[in-house]
Scaffold this motif. Structure first.
Motif, PDB file in Angstrom:
ATOM      1  N   THR A   1       3.865  -7.347  -1.639  1.00  0.00           N
ATOM      2  CA  THR A   1       4.772  -7.116  -2.766  1.00  0.00           C
ATOM      3  C   THR A   1       4.478  -5.784  -3.445  1.00  0.00           C
ATOM      4  O   THR A   1       5.403  -5.029  -3.777  1.00  0.00           O
ATOM      5  CB  THR A   1       4.663  -8.276  -3.783  1.00  0.00           C
ATOM      6  N   ALA A   2       3.193  -5.463  -3.639  1.00  0.00           N
ATOM      7  CA  ALA A   2       2.815  -4.195  -4.286  1.00  0.00           C
ATOM      8  C   ALA A   2       3.285  -2.999  -3.460  1.00  0.00           C
ATOM      9  O   ALA A   2       3.800  -2.021  -4.018  1.00  0.00           O
ATOM     10  CB  ALA A   2       1.307  -4.146  -4.515  1.00  0.00           C
ATOM     11  N   ILE A   3       3.121  -3.064  -2.153  1.00  0.00           N
ATOM     12  CA  ILE A   3       3.592  -1.969  -1.292  1.00  0.00           C
ATOM     13  C   ILE A   3       5.115  -1.855  -1.380  1.00  0.00           C
ATOM     14  O   ILE A   3       5.657  -0.767  -1.577  1.00  0.00           O
ATOM     15  CB  ILE A   3       3.144  -2.168   0.168  1.00  0.00           C
ATOM     16  N   ASN A   4       5.813  -2.968  -1.267  1.00  0.00           N
ATOM     17  CA  ASN A   4       7.277  -2.943  -1.283  1.00  0.00           C
ATOM     18  C   ASN A   4       7.835  -2.520  -2.630  1.00  0.00           C
ATOM     19  O   ASN A   4       8.958  -2.007  -2.700  1.00  0.00           O
ATOM     20  CB  ASN A   4       7.836  -4.297  -0.859  1.00  0.00           C
ATOM     21  N   ASN A   5       7.065  -2.696  -3.695  1.00  0.00           N
ATOM     22  CA  ASN A   5       7.484  -2.247  -5.027  1.00  0.00           C
ATOM     23  C   ASN A   5       7.082  -0.803  -5.316  1.00  0.00           C
ATOM     24  O   ASN A   5       7.296  -0.318  -6.420  1.00  0.00           O
ATOM     25  CB  ASN A   5       6.918  -3.173  -6.112  1.00  0.00           C
ATOM     26  N   GLY A   6       6.473  -0.135  -4.342  1.00  0.00           N
ATOM     27  CA  GLY A   6       6.123   1.270  -4.492  1.00  0.00           C
ATOM     28  C   GLY A   6       4.868   1.543  -5.305  1.00  0.00           C
ATOM     29  O   GLY A   6       4.642   2.683  -5.705  1.00  0.00           O
ATOM     30  N   LYS A   7       4.037   0.535  -5.531  1.00  0.00           N
ATOM     31  CA  LYS A   7       2.810   0.756  -6.311  1.00  0.00           C
ATOM     32  C   LYS A   7       1.818   1.622  -5.554  1.00  0.00           C
ATOM     33  O   LYS A   7       1.038   2.341  -6.155  1.00  0.00           O
ATOM     34  CB  LYS A   7       2.186  -0.573  -6.713  1.00  0.00           C
ATOM     35  N   PHE A   8       1.849   1.550  -4.242  1.00  0.00           N
ATOM     36  CA  PHE A   8       1.021   2.400  -3.384  1.00  0.00           C
ATOM     37  C   PHE A   8       1.571   2.339  -1.970  1.00  0.00           C
ATOM     38  O   PHE A   8       2.454   1.542  -1.666  1.00  0.00           O
ATOM     39  CB  PHE A   8      -0.460   1.986  -3.422  1.00  0.00           C
ATOM     40  N   ARG A   9       1.073   3.197  -1.132  1.00  0.00           N
ATOM     41  CA  ARG A   9       1.357   3.144   0.298  1.00  0.00           C
ATOM     42  C   ARG A   9       0.021   3.153   1.013  1.00  0.00           C
ATOM     43  O   ARG A   9      -1.005   3.463   0.406  1.00  0.00           O
ATOM     44  CB  ARG A   9       2.257   4.297   0.739  1.00  0.00           C
TER      45      ARG A   9
ATOM     46  N   ASP B   1      -0.264   7.392  -6.740  1.00  0.00           N
ATOM     47  CA  ASP B   1       0.190   8.651  -7.329  1.00  0.00           C
ATOM     48  C   ASP B   1      -0.668   9.099  -8.502  1.00  0.00           C
ATOM     49  O   ASP B   1      -0.519  10.209  -8.988  1.00  0.00           O
ATOM     50  CB  ASP B   1       1.645   8.524  -7.795  1.00  0.00           C
ATOM     51  N   LYS B   2      -1.539   8.225  -8.992  1.00  0.00           N
ATOM     52  CA  LYS B   2      -2.419   8.567 -10.102  1.00  0.00           C
ATOM     53  C   LYS B   2      -3.815   8.001  -9.823  1.00  0.00           C
ATOM     54  O   LYS B   2      -4.017   7.280  -8.846  1.00  0.00           O
ATOM     55  CB  LYS B   2      -1.855   8.032 -11.424  1.00  0.00           C
ATOM     56  N   SER B   3      -4.752   8.317 -10.687  1.00  0.00           N
ATOM     57  CA  SER B   3      -6.132   7.877 -10.501  1.00  0.00           C
ATOM     58  C   SER B   3      -6.177   6.358 -10.330  1.00  0.00           C
ATOM     59  O   SER B   3      -5.475   5.648 -11.043  1.00  0.00           O
ATOM     60  CB  SER B   3      -6.958   8.309 -11.716  1.00  0.00           C
TER      61      SER B   3
END
Length: 156
Positions: free
Chosen positions: A96-104, A126-128
């Motif tokens: 879910t986190a990957i699909n929501n763009g939280k990280f790749r 995208d951030k620390s």
């Protein structure tokens, strides 16, 4: 949907390839690689003398017993000094986190054993903290590497 399907990875590498979407359906864990994965020069479809990328591609793992508990995900967090903690991530939360763009995720290394795949990868933000070292263990008895065409302008 895909023109080619390889059932082993003897001519394929996921090293330095990014996943931005995942799916778990009917016992199959799918990784979607928008920028493709690597096809080495000895592959029958590769008409060059070098390793090249595919276009958008997908890798499907048939999980043993078709249960999500056949997927183990660990993230390593440290304080930058001497202590590192290994955290277990629930597969559905990870997907879910990957699909929501939280990280790749960026695949680094692969190890195979009987009905088991271990991948070491980076979770990229995208951030620390920008990236975390991770592992995924897949209890699988088959894998399919799916792709449509080679990008001869994108060489290793």
């Amino acid at each position: 949907m895909y023109q080619y399907c390889d059932l082993d990875d003897c001519c394929i590498s996921l090293h330095d390839c990014f996943v931005e979407k995942m799916d778990f359906d009917n016992g199959i864990l799918s990784f979607v690689f928008p920028d493709g994965f690597w096809i080495i020069k000895k592959h029958s479809q590769n008409k060059s003398n070098t390793t090249v990328r595919t276009n958008s591609s997908q890798v499907d793992f048939q999980i043993i017993d078709e249960e999500i508990d056949g997927i183990e995900i660990y993230v390593f967090k440290g304080n930058g000094k001497v202590k590192t903690i290994r955290e277990n991530w629930e597969p559905i939360n990870f997907i879910t986190a990957i699909n929501n763009g939280k990280f790749r995720i960026e695949f680094i290394t692969q190890y195979k054993n009987y009905q088991s795949f271990l991948f070491k990868y980076w979770a990229c933000f995208d951030k620390s903290p920008y990236h975390l070292e991770c592992e995924i263990i897949l209890h699988s008895n088959s894998v399919a590497y799916r792709w449509n065409k080679l990008r001869y302008d994108c060489i290793w």
